[in-house]
Design a protein around this motif. Structure first.
Motif: not given
Length: 60
Positions: A23-31
């Motif tokens: 989930g953290a990797a997905i959030v960082h990808l989106r940001r």
């Protein structure tokens, strides 16, 4: 795991950490923060290794 009180909690905690790192990797990808994705992936892989080692066919 050292005290052997409830050893089932170790792989469950590792599973939770692996899911959180995904989930953290997905959030960082989106940001659009690619530099901080690498630690998320490394920690997620290490946690997944612990989950596989504790729940897998050859649990240690």
């Amino acid at each position: 795991m050292v005290l052997d009180i409830a050893p089932v909690f170790l792989p469950l905690a590792a599973l939770g950490l692996a899911v959180m790192m995904i989930g953290a990797a997905i959030v960082h990808l989106r940001r659009k923060e690619p530099a901080v994705i690498v630690p998320n992936i490394v920690l997620g892989v290490l946690a997944a290794f612990v989950v596989w080692g504790r729940f897998g066919p050859y649990s240690f």
